[in-house]
Design a protein around this motif. Structure first.
Motif, PDB file in Angstrom:
ATOM      1  N   PRO A 227       5.747  -2.952   5.726  1.00  0.00           N
ATOM      2  CA  PRO A 227       6.740  -3.979   5.387  1.00  0.00           C
ATOM      3  C   PRO A 227       7.897  -3.398   4.585  1.00  0.00           C
ATOM      4  O   PRO A 227       7.752  -2.377   3.907  1.00  0.00           O
ATOM      5  N   ALA A 228       9.038  -4.067   4.660  1.00  0.00           N
ATOM      6  CA  ALA A 228      10.213  -3.623   3.894  1.00  0.00           C
ATOM      7  C   ALA A 228       9.939  -3.712   2.394  1.00  0.00           C
ATOM      8  O   ALA A 228      10.487  -2.946   1.609  1.00  0.00           O
ATOM      9  N   HIS A 229       9.093  -4.659   1.988  1.00  0.00           N
ATOM     10  CA  HIS A 229       8.753  -4.815   0.574  1.00  0.00           C
ATOM     11  C   HIS A 229       7.243  -4.823   0.413  1.00  0.00           C
ATOM     12  O   HIS A 229       6.535  -5.287   1.286  1.00  0.00           O
ATOM     13  N   GLY A 230       6.769  -4.340  -0.712  1.00  0.00           N
ATOM     14  CA  GLY A 230       5.329  -4.321  -0.956  1.00  0.00           C
ATOM     15  C   GLY A 230       4.692  -3.061  -0.390  1.00  0.00           C
ATOM     16  O   GLY A 230       5.371  -2.122   0.009  1.00  0.00           O
ATOM     17  N   TYR A 231       3.364  -3.057  -0.359  1.00  0.00           N
ATOM     18  CA  TYR A 231       2.629  -1.872   0.052  1.00  0.00           C
ATOM     19  C   TYR A 231       2.335  -1.885   1.542  1.00  0.00           C
ATOM     20  O   TYR A 231       2.269  -2.942   2.168  1.00  0.00           O
ATOM     21  N   ARG A 232       2.128  -0.708   2.075  1.00  0.00           N
ATOM     22  CA  ARG A 232       1.704  -0.573   3.459  1.00  0.00           C
ATOM     23  C   ARG A 232       0.269  -1.087   3.605  1.00  0.00           C
ATOM     24  O   ARG A 232      -0.546  -0.917   2.698  1.00  0.00           O
ATOM     25  N   ILE A 233      -0.025  -1.689   4.753  1.00  0.00           N
ATOM     26  CA  ILE A 233      -1.324  -2.334   4.981  1.00  0.00           C
ATOM     27  C   ILE A 233      -1.961  -1.796   6.252  1.00  0.00           C
ATOM     28  O   ILE A 233      -1.291  -1.637   7.274  1.00  0.00           O
ATOM     29  N   LEU A 234      -3.283  -1.544   6.196  1.00  0.00           N
ATOM     30  CA  LEU A 234      -4.082  -1.320   7.409  1.00  0.00           C
ATOM     31  C   LEU A 234      -5.235  -2.310   7.344  1.00  0.00           C
ATOM     32  O   LEU A 234      -6.013  -2.297   6.380  1.00  0.00           O
ATOM     33  N   MET A 235      -5.342  -3.185   8.334  1.00  0.00           N
ATOM     34  CA  MET A 235      -6.382  -4.221   8.294  1.00  0.00           C
ATOM     35  C   MET A 235      -6.780  -4.616   9.709  1.00  0.00           C
ATOM     36  O   MET A 235      -6.023  -4.409  10.649  1.00  0.00           O
ATOM     37  N   ASP A 236      -8.002  -5.186   9.839  1.00  0.00           N
ATOM     38  CA  ASP A 236      -8.332  -5.798  11.121  1.00  0.00           C
ATOM     39  C   ASP A 236      -7.784  -7.216  11.113  1.00  0.00           C
ATOM     40  O   ASP A 236      -7.405  -7.738  10.054  1.00  0.00           O
ATOM     41  N   GLY A 237      -7.733  -7.855  12.275  1.00  0.00           N
ATOM     42  CA  GLY A 237      -7.169  -9.196  12.279  1.00  0.00           C
ATOM     43  C   GLY A 237      -7.248  -9.891  13.618  1.00  0.00           C
ATOM     44  O   GLY A 237      -7.825  -9.381  14.577  1.00  0.00           O
ATOM     45  N   PHE A 238      -6.630 -11.082  13.619  1.00  0.00           N
ATOM     46  CA  PHE A 238      -6.698 -12.009  14.743  1.00  0.00           C
ATOM     47  C   PHE A 238      -5.290 -12.210  15.298  1.00  0.00           C
ATOM     48  O   PHE A 238      -4.336 -12.317  14.529  1.00  0.00           O
ATOM     49  N   PRO A 239      -5.123 -12.300  16.621  1.00  0.00           N
ATOM     50  CA  PRO A 239      -3.773 -12.441  17.190  1.00  0.00           C
ATOM     51  C   PRO A 239      -3.054 -13.692  16.675  1.00  0.00           C
ATOM     52  O   PRO A 239      -3.620 -14.789  16.707  1.00  0.00           O
ATOM     53  N   GLY A 240      -1.837 -13.502  16.183  1.00  0.00           N
ATOM     54  CA  GLY A 240      -1.018 -14.634  15.743  1.00  0.00           C
ATOM     55  C   GLY A 240      -1.205 -15.012  14.292  1.00  0.00           C
ATOM     56  O   GLY A 240      -0.491 -15.864  13.774  1.00  0.00           O
ATOM     57  N   VAL A 241      -2.167 -14.375  13.607  1.00  0.00           N
ATOM     58  CA  VAL A 241      -2.487 -14.730  12.218  1.00  0.00           C
ATOM     59  C   VAL A 241      -1.971 -13.629  11.289  1.00  0.00           C
ATOM     60  O   VAL A 241      -2.185 -12.445  11.543  1.00  0.00           O
ATOM     61  N   ILE A 242      -1.316 -14.018  10.191  1.00  0.00           N
ATOM     62  CA  ILE A 242      -0.652 -13.023   9.338  1.00  0.00           C
ATOM     63  C   ILE A 242      -1.599 -12.380   8.329  1.00  0.00           C
ATOM     64  O   ILE A 242      -1.289 -11.341   7.768  1.00  0.00           O
ATOM     65  N   ALA A 243      -2.756 -13.000   8.064  1.00  0.00           N
ATOM     66  CA  ALA A 243      -3.762 -12.383   7.182  1.00  0.00           C
ATOM     67  C   ALA A 243      -4.836 -11.742   8.039  1.00  0.00           C
ATOM     68  O   ALA A 243      -4.945 -12.040   9.226  1.00  0.00           O
ATOM     69  N   SER A 244      -5.648 -10.877   7.422  1.00  0.00           N
ATOM     70  CA  SER A 244      -6.775 -10.300   8.162  1.00  0.00           C
ATOM     71  C   SER A 244      -7.733 -11.414   8.548  1.00  0.00           C
ATOM     72  O   SER A 244      -8.242 -11.464   9.669  1.00  0.00           O
ATOM     73  N   ASP A 245      -7.988 -12.285   7.567  1.00  0.00           N
ATOM     74  CA  ASP A 245      -8.698 -13.548   7.771  1.00  0.00           C
ATOM     75  C   ASP A 245     -10.203 -13.419   7.933  1.00  0.00           C
ATOM     76  O   ASP A 245     -10.894 -14.432   7.958  1.00  0.00           O
ATOM     77  N   ASP A 246     -10.725 -12.154   8.033  1.00  0.00           N
ATOM     78  CA  ASP A 246     -12.205 -12.127   8.143  1.00  0.00           C
ATOM     79  C   ASP A 246     -12.926 -11.513   6.924  1.00  0.00           C
ATOM     80  O   ASP A 246     -14.148 -11.738   6.832  1.00  0.00           O
ATOM     81  N   ASP A 247     -12.433 -10.815   6.010  1.00  0.00           N
ATOM     82  CA  ASP A 247     -11.167 -10.087   5.830  1.00  0.00           C
ATOM     83  C   ASP A 247     -11.548  -8.634   5.561  1.00  0.00           C
ATOM     84  O   ASP A 247     -12.507  -8.401   4.839  1.00  0.00           O
ATOM     85  N   PHE A 248     -10.789  -7.681   6.024  1.00  0.00           N
ATOM     86  CA  PHE A 248     -11.024  -6.283   5.673  1.00  0.00           C
ATOM     87  C   PHE A 248      -9.691  -5.564   5.725  1.00  0.00           C
ATOM     88  O   PHE A 248      -9.019  -5.558   6.761  1.00  0.00           O
ATOM     89  N   GLY A 249      -9.304  -4.946   4.609  1.00  0.00           N
ATOM     90  CA  GLY A 249      -8.026  -4.258   4.607  1.00  0.00           C
ATOM     91  C   GLY A 249      -7.889  -3.298   3.437  1.00  0.00           C
ATOM     92  O   GLY A 249      -8.611  -3.391   2.439  1.00  0.00           O
ATOM     93  N   ILE A 250      -6.979  -2.339   3.589  1.00  0.00           N
ATOM     94  CA  ILE A 250      -6.645  -1.426   2.503  1.00  0.00           C
ATOM     95  C   ILE A 250      -5.119  -1.381   2.384  1.00  0.00           C
ATOM     96  O   ILE A 250      -4.417  -1.638   3.361  1.00  0.00           O
ATOM     97  N   ASN A 251      -4.630  -1.093   1.176  1.00  0.00           N
ATOM     98  CA  ASN A 251      -3.185  -0.926   1.062  1.00  0.00           C
ATOM     99  C   ASN A 251      -2.837   0.416   0.440  1.00  0.00           C
ATOM    100  O   ASN A 251      -3.717   1.109  -0.082  1.00  0.00           O
ATOM    101  N   SER A 252      -1.560   0.777   0.534  1.00  0.00           N
ATOM    102  CA  SER A 252      -1.160   2.133   0.177  1.00  0.00           C
ATOM    103  C   SER A 252      -1.133   2.360  -1.327  1.00  0.00           C
ATOM    104  O   SER A 252      -0.929   3.482  -1.773  1.00  0.00           O
ATOM    105  N   ASP A 253      -1.375   1.317  -2.120  1.00  0.00           N
ATOM    106  CA  ASP A 253      -1.473   1.548  -3.556  1.00  0.00           C
ATOM    107  C   ASP A 253      -2.930   1.653  -4.003  1.00  0.00           C
ATOM    108  O   ASP A 253      -3.206   1.676  -5.205  1.00  0.00           O
ATOM    109  N   GLY A 254      -3.857   1.680  -3.054  1.00  0.00           N
ATOM    110  CA  GLY A 254      -5.239   1.985  -3.416  1.00  0.00           C
ATOM    111  C   GLY A 254      -6.207   0.833  -3.414  1.00  0.00           C
ATOM    112  O   GLY A 254      -7.390   1.011  -3.685  1.00  0.00           O
ATOM    113  N   LEU A 255      -5.727  -0.381  -3.105  1.00  0.00           N
ATOM    114  CA  LEU A 255      -6.642  -1.522  -3.068  1.00  0.00           C
ATOM    115  C   LEU A 255      -7.455  -1.510  -1.779  1.00  0.00           C
ATOM    116  O   LEU A 255      -6.917  -1.259  -0.695  1.00  0.00           O
TER     117      LEU A 255
END
Ligand SMILES: [Zn+2]
Length: 503
Positions: A227-255
């Motif tokens: 994204p232009a703002h905030g951290y980079r995200i790698l997550m699994d997800g569902f088509p059309g949904v903006i959150a991972s929603d199941d949820d599993f993800g990591i971001n570039s600041d270490g979360l």
């Protein structure tokens, strides 16, 4: 002539050409075949015209191990446009399946969900995510001419919170006679471990997603979001949904983030902010466990109430955020493990947010899996790594009956094999649901923005729709949407990876 007008002219010429072909060919073709030819020509022309859209310059996607990996990059509207365009086929497949489930379980029509989206959810979403949702609609329309609008897409995004959290709250408030028996779902088995619990003292996080097979077989997107703002995200997800929603993800600041839902949760705040928006915002903007907690609490609406399992690879600390509506609790440690299988444990959350839940009934799926997590994690203390986590997600031990065999009480759930079903979630006998995919990562992988994921049951067994439907005609309503859920291989993904060119 602008690009837009040139593209439009190209479309018109192609359509006119196709119409002439149709006129010329109508003696040799039957009318329907000609109409199909025309439709497909228009669709191809539309796709060709829109594929040169500058907003698509930075996006790409590829398939591996049954997953669709999609890279999204830019400002919110651009990320949304890319999402809608690149996943148009998957969104158009998933939308009617999700819609059918929502309408059937709640006995409310789609106009109801659109109204909830427009009046209750939309006004509370930050402009940046409103732009992204609107972008999804535009990208989808550019690719396929889809007539779905932003309220359809917002309603889709709310599929884990409006049907099973808002509607039962509303039915109770309105004292609706004969209201359907709606219960908050019990989604997922997960853990996060750190310190002396793991093989090399780094964080290990793992999760399998429990849901209906109908939705689960479509939960196969790997989102790489820059994204232009905030951290980079790698997550699994569902088509059309903006959150991972199941949820599993990591971001570039270490979360490192996952969750399991809280069984028999009750409550809703109509003035709160949608959960799907808070969860996405937290993954994009939280650089610490404190940030994450603050964002999830800001405007908590009670929707999709979860026990969040968090890790911060920068500090080695892990946390469990039990996010009730009336109460919540945060535990944290640099040497320990937190597991989740759809049970709350804080006395105040239990009393105020899940009054029906009995933590002492070890026969139920959440508690039987809690016991099994305790056994497995204790047995493997000091040895836990990603490969062991993969085995744990595939575990088939029933701790209540003390025997091995997949059912609704095993960490890798197969409720379609269980005559008992799971009444706590209103899943009847042989309900076609369970663990539909798994993911895992450790701190080193999170630093490199990597995760491993397996589509289908984490144990590798396949679910086959046809024989299931033949044996269980009570689920015939799912026939138009239910497909085989075949297990793929454990597959590694990382941020920014490019598709391997075809040979
Ligand atoms: Zn299994």
């Amino acid at each position: 002539m602008s690009d837009g007008i040139r593209r439009l002219a190209a479309v018109i010429m192609l359509v006119a050409g196709a119409a002439l072909l149709w006129l010329a060919g109508q003696h040799s073709h039957d009318a329907e075949a000609a109409r199909n030819d025309l439709d497909s020509t228009v669709a191809n022309a539309r796709e060709h015209a829109s594929s040169s859209d500058p907003r698509l310059k930075t996006t790409y996607s590829f398939e591996r191990g049954g997953w669709v990996y999609v890279h999204l990059e830019g400002d919110p509207a651009t990320i949304g446009f890319q999402h809608g365009y690149m996943l148009a086929k998957e969104i158009e497949d998933a939308f009617p399946a999700v819609q059918a489930g929502m309408v059937r379980s709640t006995q409310r029509d789609w106009a109801f969900f659109r109204q909830v989206a427009r009046e209750m959810l939309w006004p509370k979403i930050d402009p940046e995510y409103q732009q992204e949702l609107q972008g999804i609609v535009e990208g989808l329309n550019a690719r396929t001419g889809s007539q779905l609008d932003v309220y359809d897409i917002v309603a889709l995004n709310s599929f884990e919170e409006v049907p099973d959290y808002y509607v039962p709250w509303l039915n109770k408030k309105e004292k609706l006679v004969g209201a359907p028996n709606l219960k908050s779902p019990g989604n997922c088995s997960a853990f996060v471990a750190t310190g002396s619990w793991t093989k090399d003292h780094q964080i290990v996080i793992a999760h399998n997603n429990w849901t209906s097979y109908l939705n689960g077989e479509r939960w196969r997107i790997i989102f790489d979001i820059q994204p232009a703002h905030g951290y980079r995200i790698l997550m699994d997800g569902f088509p059309g949904v903006i959150a991972s929603d199941d949820d599993f993800g990591i971001n570039s600041d270490g979360l490192m983030v996952t969750e399991t839902t809280i069984t028999q949760f009750e409550g809703w705040d109509p003035n709160g902010k949608p959960e799907f928006f808070r969860a996405r915002k937290a993954l994009q903007y939280a650089g610490s466990i404190d940030d994450y907690t603050r964002i999830m609490l800001d405007g908590n609406n009670g929707g999709y109430a979860n026990d969040w399992l968090l890790g911060d690879r920068k500090t080695g600390e892990i946390a469990q955020l039990e996010l009730g509506l009336k109460a919540y609790k945060l535990w944290r440690t640099k040497d320990g493990v937190f597991a989740g299988s759809n049970w709350a444990r804080d006395p105040k959350v239990l009393k105020e947010d899940t009054p029906q839940f009995d933590p002492n009934n070890l026969e139920t799926s959440p508690n039987a899996r809690r016991v099994r997590w305790e056994q497995l994690l204790n047995e493997n203390k000091g040895r836990i790594d990603v490969s062991l986590a993969q085995q744990m997600l595939a575990d088939h031990v029933d701790s209540f009956e003390k025997k091995t065999g997949a059912n609704e009480r095993t960490l890798c759930g197969h409720v379609d094999t269980a005559a008992r079903g799971v009444s706590l979630w209103d899943w009847g006998a042989f309900y076609p649901g369970g663990a539909v995919q798994g993911k895992a990562a450790d701190s080193a992988m999170a630093k490199d923005m990597e995760l491993v994921a397996r589509l289908g049951h984490p144990c590798g067994e396949d679910f086959l729709a046809k024989p299931f439907l033949a044996a269980h005609p009570e689920f015939a309503w799912q026939e138009p949407y239910l497909r085989d859920l075949k297990a793929g291989p454990w597959t590694q993904f990382h941020s920014g990876e490019m598709p391997v060119p075809a040979k």
